[in-house]
Scaffold this motif. Structure first.
Motif, PDB file in Angstrom:
ATOM      1  N   GLU A 191      -8.211  65.739  19.957  1.00  0.00           N
ATOM      2  CA  GLU A 191      -8.119  64.639  18.984  1.00  0.00           C
ATOM      3  C   GLU A 191      -9.529  64.234  18.565  1.00  0.00           C
ATOM      4  OE1 GLU A 191      -5.936  62.567  17.140  1.00  0.00           O
ATOM      5  OE2 GLU A 191      -7.857  61.670  16.549  1.00  0.00           O
ATOM      6  N   VAL A 228       6.987  49.579  10.149  1.00  0.00           N
ATOM      7  CA  VAL A 228       8.341  49.601   9.585  1.00  0.00           C
ATOM      8  C   VAL A 228       9.023  50.877  10.075  1.00  0.00           C
ATOM      9  CG1 VAL A 228       9.684  49.765   7.450  1.00  0.00           C
ATOM     10  CG2 VAL A 228       7.642  48.313   7.543  1.00  0.00           C
ATOM     11  N   THR A 260       7.548  56.922   6.606  1.00  0.00           N
ATOM     12  CA  THR A 260       7.674  58.273   7.158  1.00  0.00           C
ATOM     13  C   THR A 260       7.533  58.416   8.676  1.00  0.00           C
ATOM     14  OG1 THR A 260       5.410  58.439   6.335  1.00  0.00           O
ATOM     15  CG2 THR A 260       7.090  59.661   5.144  1.00  0.00           C
ATOM     16  N   GLN A 261       7.256  57.316   9.396  1.00  0.00           N
ATOM     17  CA  GLN A 261       6.999  57.536  10.831  1.00  0.00           C
ATOM     18  C   GLN A 261       8.221  58.047  11.588  1.00  0.00           C
ATOM     19  OE1 GLN A 261       5.890  54.390  13.457  1.00  0.00           O
ATOM     20  NE2 GLN A 261       7.112  52.823  12.463  1.00  0.00           N
TER      21      GLN A 261
HETATM   22  C1  FAD Z   1      -2.007  52.118   6.680  1.00  0.00           C
HETATM   23  C2  FAD Z   1      -0.741  52.868   6.952  1.00  0.00           C
HETATM   24  C3  FAD Z   1       0.463  52.171   6.997  1.00  0.00           C
HETATM   25  C4  FAD Z   1       1.651  52.855   7.253  1.00  0.00           C
HETATM   26  N1  FAD Z   1       2.793  52.131   7.407  1.00  0.00           N
HETATM   27  C5  FAD Z   1       3.917  52.753   7.827  1.00  0.00           C
HETATM   28  C6  FAD Z   1       5.076  52.014   8.190  1.00  0.00           C
HETATM   29  O1  FAD Z   1       5.081  50.772   8.177  1.00  0.00           O
HETATM   30  N2  FAD Z   1       6.178  52.700   8.576  1.00  0.00           N
HETATM   31  C7  FAD Z   1       6.204  54.067   8.630  1.00  0.00           C
HETATM   32  O2  FAD Z   1       7.241  54.635   8.949  1.00  0.00           O
HETATM   33  N3  FAD Z   1       5.113  54.789   8.307  1.00  0.00           N
HETATM   34  C8  FAD Z   1       3.968  54.167   7.949  1.00  0.00           C
HETATM   35  N4  FAD Z   1       2.848  54.906   7.698  1.00  0.00           N
HETATM   36  C9  FAD Z   1       2.944  56.378   7.749  1.00  0.00           C
HETATM   37  C10 FAD Z   1       3.044  56.988   9.156  1.00  0.00           C
HETATM   38  O3  FAD Z   1       2.196  56.327  10.052  1.00  0.00           O
HETATM   39  C11 FAD Z   1       2.700  58.477   9.037  1.00  0.00           C
HETATM   40  O4  FAD Z   1       3.650  59.098   8.217  1.00  0.00           O
HETATM   41  C12 FAD Z   1       2.684  59.249  10.356  1.00  0.00           C
HETATM   42  O5  FAD Z   1       1.854  58.638  11.296  1.00  0.00           O
HETATM   43  C13 FAD Z   1       2.221  60.670  10.070  1.00  0.00           C
HETATM   44  O6  FAD Z   1       2.125  61.399  11.258  1.00  0.00           O
HETATM   45  P1  FAD Z   1       1.360  62.793  11.288  1.00  0.00           P
HETATM   46  O7  FAD Z   1       1.476  63.282  12.684  1.00  0.00           O
HETATM   47  O8  FAD Z   1       1.833  63.632  10.184  1.00  0.00           O
HETATM   48  O9  FAD Z   1      -0.181  62.474  10.958  1.00  0.00           O
HETATM   49  P2  FAD Z   1      -1.168  61.378  11.571  1.00  0.00           P
HETATM   50  O10 FAD Z   1      -0.404  60.309  12.262  1.00  0.00           O
HETATM   51  O11 FAD Z   1      -2.077  60.957  10.470  1.00  0.00           O
HETATM   52  O12 FAD Z   1      -1.989  62.144  12.692  1.00  0.00           O
HETATM   53  C14 FAD Z   1      -3.016  63.057  12.439  1.00  0.00           C
HETATM   54  C15 FAD Z   1      -3.967  63.071  13.620  1.00  0.00           C
HETATM   55  O13 FAD Z   1      -4.805  64.214  13.546  1.00  0.00           O
HETATM   56  C16 FAD Z   1      -6.127  63.852  13.891  1.00  0.00           C
HETATM   57  N5  FAD Z   1      -7.010  64.833  13.262  1.00  0.00           N
HETATM   58  C17 FAD Z   1      -7.135  65.082  11.940  1.00  0.00           C
HETATM   59  N6  FAD Z   1      -8.013  66.078  11.728  1.00  0.00           N
HETATM   60  C18 FAD Z   1      -8.440  66.478  12.942  1.00  0.00           C
HETATM   61  C19 FAD Z   1      -9.353  67.491  13.363  1.00  0.00           C
HETATM   62  N7  FAD Z   1      -9.980  68.285  12.489  1.00  0.00           N
HETATM   63  N8  FAD Z   1      -9.548  67.637  14.712  1.00  0.00           N
HETATM   64  C20 FAD Z   1      -8.892  66.853  15.611  1.00  0.00           C
HETATM   65  N9  FAD Z   1      -8.034  65.887  15.240  1.00  0.00           N
HETATM   66  C21 FAD Z   1      -7.806  65.705  13.924  1.00  0.00           C
HETATM   67  C22 FAD Z   1      -6.246  62.454  13.325  1.00  0.00           C
HETATM   68  O14 FAD Z   1      -7.332  61.752  13.880  1.00  0.00           O
HETATM   69  C23 FAD Z   1      -4.901  61.862  13.692  1.00  0.00           C
HETATM   70  O15 FAD Z   1      -4.902  61.357  15.005  1.00  0.00           O
HETATM   71  C24 FAD Z   1       1.635  54.261   7.429  1.00  0.00           C
HETATM   72  C25 FAD Z   1       0.433  54.953   7.385  1.00  0.00           C
HETATM   73  C26 FAD Z   1      -0.751  54.274   7.166  1.00  0.00           C
HETATM   74  C27 FAD Z   1      -2.045  55.047   7.150  1.00  0.00           C
END
Ligand code: FAD
Ligand code: NAG
Ligand code: NAG
Length: 609
Positions: free
Chosen positions: A41, A102, A590-591
């Motif tokens: 990470e 959410v 999308t969470q």
């Molecule tokens: C401000 C905000 C508000 C939101 N509000 C909501 C909500 O209320 N309800 C809801 O359902 N969804 C919400 N979302 C969306 C939801 O959080 C995301 O859809 C979900 O977390 C996406 O998961 P993921 O695993 O695809 O990516 P992420 O959760 O973005 O995880 C990616 C991870 O990869 C790591 N990473 C990236 N590149 C590298 C690299 N090169 N080397 C090592 N590590 C790396 C990052 O640091 C991060 O930890 C929100 C998002 C944000 C930003």
């Protein structure tokens, strides 16, 4: 190199799996002792950060470079050349450490559509099962009458009981019971006391990923990782920025991922894996890491001096996001809103109350949401027109000028679905959020409290965007951010939907019993014409942070990046397991999908490793 889990130092054992981020998969795969998992990470573990843990502090980490990647988006004229930002959580738990908590679900039919796009096993029944597996429901403590008036009556069968993520309900309520829900009902959007079973249309008290007992955020790091941190076979490296996946040729022209290269404190390290490599860097960085590793559109890679190992034109294409606009009103002083916190004495009082797990900081200001079909806010003529605009050619000419043919083929199939959904009374084409504060926007959450007045704000967003963007490397350096083209409003339907949503919000403010608590609508002010609203949309449209689609799970001939087993085309053991695999945007935050994809991905892997 800092190993924050106890256990055997990495040098003694070669992990079976190397995972970039991806704590759901890591937790599930290390349930048994045999599989050794290494997690890399880039950010840190923000374990004791109140700005992560306290629900009412929800937007305080935004823009903090230790906790938010805060990517800049390429400005476009239609959005007034504004410098828009795409926030993304940095640190264990990723965006689940930064999000607004959410916790809602999509409609069943749009998940069934994933199977129709060529992904056997990706249907509502299956994805719903994995959503349930990820959570445990904490029902609200309300009398039957209060629960009914607030649109909350969870059906136990729809929700999980044993999963790591806590799911409770927003507690921001007042004696003004659910006036917005009553008014929405009059406008044809009924209460939906449990939208978690595949039918989402209606208004509801917001389910949130907040632990009701501790009044803290429940997210990937404290729910999936912390309880398992002592496992000797789970090795978590923080501050490890992955710079590339190491590939070598294998049988039948395929490639095999044998490990990853990462940089920690300026030093480059290599870690090998014996079986699989999993990429879970999210919709912006998963395509970036693939391109840096030589997987992507050959022309783009060669432009940056990267040797193309697997020519896969879909990588980084098909970026989709939710975006919305707001309409706010001043309301009756008797209504409790977050505006109160503007007064330092009141803020201190609530900080004290929080220690007793009470007060405004235990919850968050967004307390109701509603999902609506297009027929609730648009005319028949609008809908007929939007159907004719569900095609590539309706977008600004530059958008698809260089899009590879295979990607275009996939996009046409998506537009076929949009054409159906826009005319379907059971498909959510818009989502509304209501919050007890002046302006529900990324900046508004911290900045716009008023000391002397009380406010309510509504935000309307399109759930199924017609516009498409892309994310591609802009340099061979892993430390330079990719070029993010969101291309908001480049298909006119998105703009027209937002105009109709604003008009719908105005109507809501004028409908009883909301009308009786509203003093005056103040944002946008006055009686704007349709042209004024078009300008307002262009000047204020903002992300709701749900980017998906950039490593689409769809056949390779349709611009796909991964197959239904989440395997990257052209490889035998490299997978993407995060929201970037969704080929089509879903109609909700999308969470819940991020967790379900992780859970389903883990089961796919368990069949293999
Ligand atoms: C401000 C905000 C508000 C939101 N509000 C909501 C909500 O209320 N309800 C809801 O359902 N969804 C919400 N979302 C969306 C939801 O959080 C995301 O859809 C979900 O977390 C996406 O998961 P993921 O695993 O695809 O990516 P992420 O959760 O973005 O995880 C990616 C991870 O990869 C790591 N990473 C990236 N590149 C590298 C690299 N090169 N080397 C090592 N590590 C790396 C990052 O640091 C991060 O930890 C929100 C998002 C944000 C930003
Ligand atoms: C949301 O909170 C506001 C302000 O406290 C209140 O007026 C409204 O009734 C609440 N809505 C629900 C559904 O609880
Ligand atoms: C891409 O790189 C060029 C040249 O270094 C730079 O001028 C430009 O701002 C970068 N674009 C983005 C979106 O970062």
């Amino acid at each position: 190199m800092r190993i924050i889990s106890r256990g055997v130092p990495a040098i003694y054992r070669t992990p079976s799996l190397i995972i970039m981020a991806g704590l759901v998969v890591a937790a599930r795969l290390t349930e048994g002792p045999t599989c050794v998992v290494g997690v890399l990470e880039a950010g840190q573990y923000h374990k004791d950060d109140p700005n992560v843990n306290v629900p009412g502090f929800l937007s305080r980490n935004m823009g903090n470079p230790e906790r938010d990647w805060a990517f800049s988006v390429v400005p476009r004229e239609i959005t007034k050349n504004r410098k828009l930002v795409q926030n993304r959580g940095k640190g264990l738990g990723g965006s689940s450490s930064l999000n607004f908590m959410v916790s809602v679900r999509p409609t069943g039919k749009e998940i069934d559509a994933l199977e129709g796009l060529g992904n056997p096993g990706w249907n509502w029944e299956s994805v719903w099962k994995y959503m349930r597996k990820s959570e445990h429901l904490q029902p609200p403590d309300l009398t039957k009458e209060d629960a009914e008036s607030r649109g909350v009556a969870p059906n136990a069968a729809f929700h999980g009981t044993e999963g790591p993520i806590a799911k409770s309900f927003a507690t921001m309520m007042s004696h003004t019971h659910s006036v917005f829900m009553d008014a929405l009902e009059k406008l044809g959007v009924p209460r939906n006391p449990d939208a978690g079973g595949g039918n989402t249309i209606g208004s509801l008290l917001v389910p949130v990923s907040i632990d009701k007992g501790t009044k803290t955020r429940s997210y990937a790091a404290n729910a999936y990782y912390a309880p398992n941190a002592q496992r000797p076979n789970l090795l978590v490296f923080t501050g490890a920025h992955v710079t590339k996946i190491i590939l070598e040729p294998s049988r039948q022209g395929l490639h095999r991922a044998i490990g990853a290269e990462f940089v920690e404190n300026g030093q480059t390290h290599v870690v090998h894996s014996s079986k699989e490599v999993i990429l879970s860097c999210g919709s912006i960085q998963s395509p970036q890491v693939l391109e840096l590793s030589g997987i992507g559109n050959k022309d783009i890679l060669e432009r940056h001096g990267i040797n193309c190992v697997i020519d896969l034109p879909g990588v980084g294409e098909n970026l989709q996001d939710h975006a919305g606009v707001g309409a706010s009103a001043e309301v009756d002083m008797s209504i409790e809103t977050y505006d109160k916190l503007h007064d330092p004495a009141v803020a201190n009082e609530h900080l004290e109350l929080y220690k007793q797990k009470k007060g405004l900081f235990t919850s968050m200001p967004v307390n109701f949401t509603a999902f609506a079909p297009a027929s609730a806010f648009a005319s028949k003529e609008d809908i007929e027109k939007w159907k004719t605009l569900a095609r590539l050619e309706a977008s600004s000419p530059d958008v698809f000028a260089h899009t590879p043919e295979s990607v275009k083929r996939g996009l046409r199939k998506q537009y076929d679905l949009l054409r159906q959904w826009v005319d379907d009374p059971t498909a959510a084409m818009a989502q509304f959020f209501g919050a007890a504060m002046l302006n529900l926007s990324p900046t508004g959450l911290t900045a716009d409290f008023s000391p002397t007045k009380r406010h309510f704000s509504l935000r309307g967003l399109y759930t199924h965007p017609f516009s498409r963007g892309s994310v591609h490397i802009n340099s061979s350096s892993p430390f330079e951010q990719p070029t993010i083209k969101q291309n908001y409003l480049t298909n006119p339907v998105d703009e027209e939907i937002l105009i109709r949503l604003l008009q719908f919000c105005f109507k809501l403010y004028e409908t009883s019993p909301v009308k009786e608590v509203v003093v005056e609508r103040i944002i946008p002010p006055g009686e704007p014409t349709e042209d004024d609203l078009k300008e307002y949309v262009r000047e204020t449209v903002e992300t709701i942070w749900h980017p998906v689609g950039t490593c689409a799970m769809t056949p390779k001939d349709d611009g796909g990046v991964v197959d239904h087993k989440l395997l990257v085309y052209g490889t035998e053991n490299l997978r993407v397991i995060d929201c970037s695999i969704l080929p089509l945007e879903v109609s909700c935050n999308t969470q819940t999908l991020a967790y379900a994809i992780g859970e389903k991905g883990a089961d796919i892997l368990k069949g293999i490793v």
